[in-house]
Design an enzyme around this catalytic site. Structure first.
Site, short mmCIF file in Angstrom:
data_model
loop_
_atom_site.label_atom_id
_atom_site.label_comp_id
_atom_site.label_asym_id
_atom_site.label_seq_id
_atom_site.Cartn_x
_atom_site.Cartn_y
_atom_site.Cartn_z
N CYS A 11 0.85 -1.20 0.00
CA CYS A 11 0.00 0.00 0.00
C CYS A 11 0.88 1.25 0.00
O CYS A 11 1.71 1.43 0.90
CB CYS A 11 -0.90 -0.01 1.24
SG CYS A 11 -1.82 1.52 1.50
N GLY A 12 0.67 2.12 -0.97
CA GLY A 12 1.44 3.35 -1.07
C GLY A 12 1.28 4.25 0.14
O GLY A 12 2.26 4.82 0.63
#
Length: 114
Positions: A11-12
């Site tokens: 997840c960024g």
């Protein structure tokens, strides 16, 4: 200061939040990959309470079957049990420090507890 992040490396937003924690002087970071080591329902309940949100507000609906399962309208205990059993339902990243807990979406919310 100690900080724990319940992290998803794919997840960024979670990666950006972790970077903020690692770049903040004096912060000792513990990283928990919650998909591999999910928090208990009790721990999740405490984190959400400390963050001032409900379990439903901490529920990940995008990319999950949470809506089909009726979880956004379910009671707290049902939501927490579902998250414990299927941690993909936990919105990320959650961060806890001595100053409280936050669901760090956007990642800058982490500054509120540093």
């Amino acid at each position: 200061m100690k900080a724990t992040i319940w992290h998803n490396p794919n997840c960024g937003t979670s990666r950006k939040t972790l970077a903020i924690l690692e770049e903040t002087p004096g912060v000792d970071v513990t990283v928990v990959e919650y998909l591999k080591t999910p928090p208990s329902a009790a721990k999740l309940g405490q984190l959400y309470k400390d963050a001032g949100i409900t379990p439903q507000q901490g529920l990940r609906t995008r990319g999950t079957d949470a809506e089909e399962r009726g979880l956004p309208e379910a009671d707290d205990a049902t939501v927490l049990a579902a998250m414990e059993a299927d941690p993909i339902l936990i919105e990320r990243p959650l961060v806890e420090t001595d100053k409280g807990a936050r669901l760090c979406r956007p990642q800058d919310k982490v500054h509120e507890i540093l």
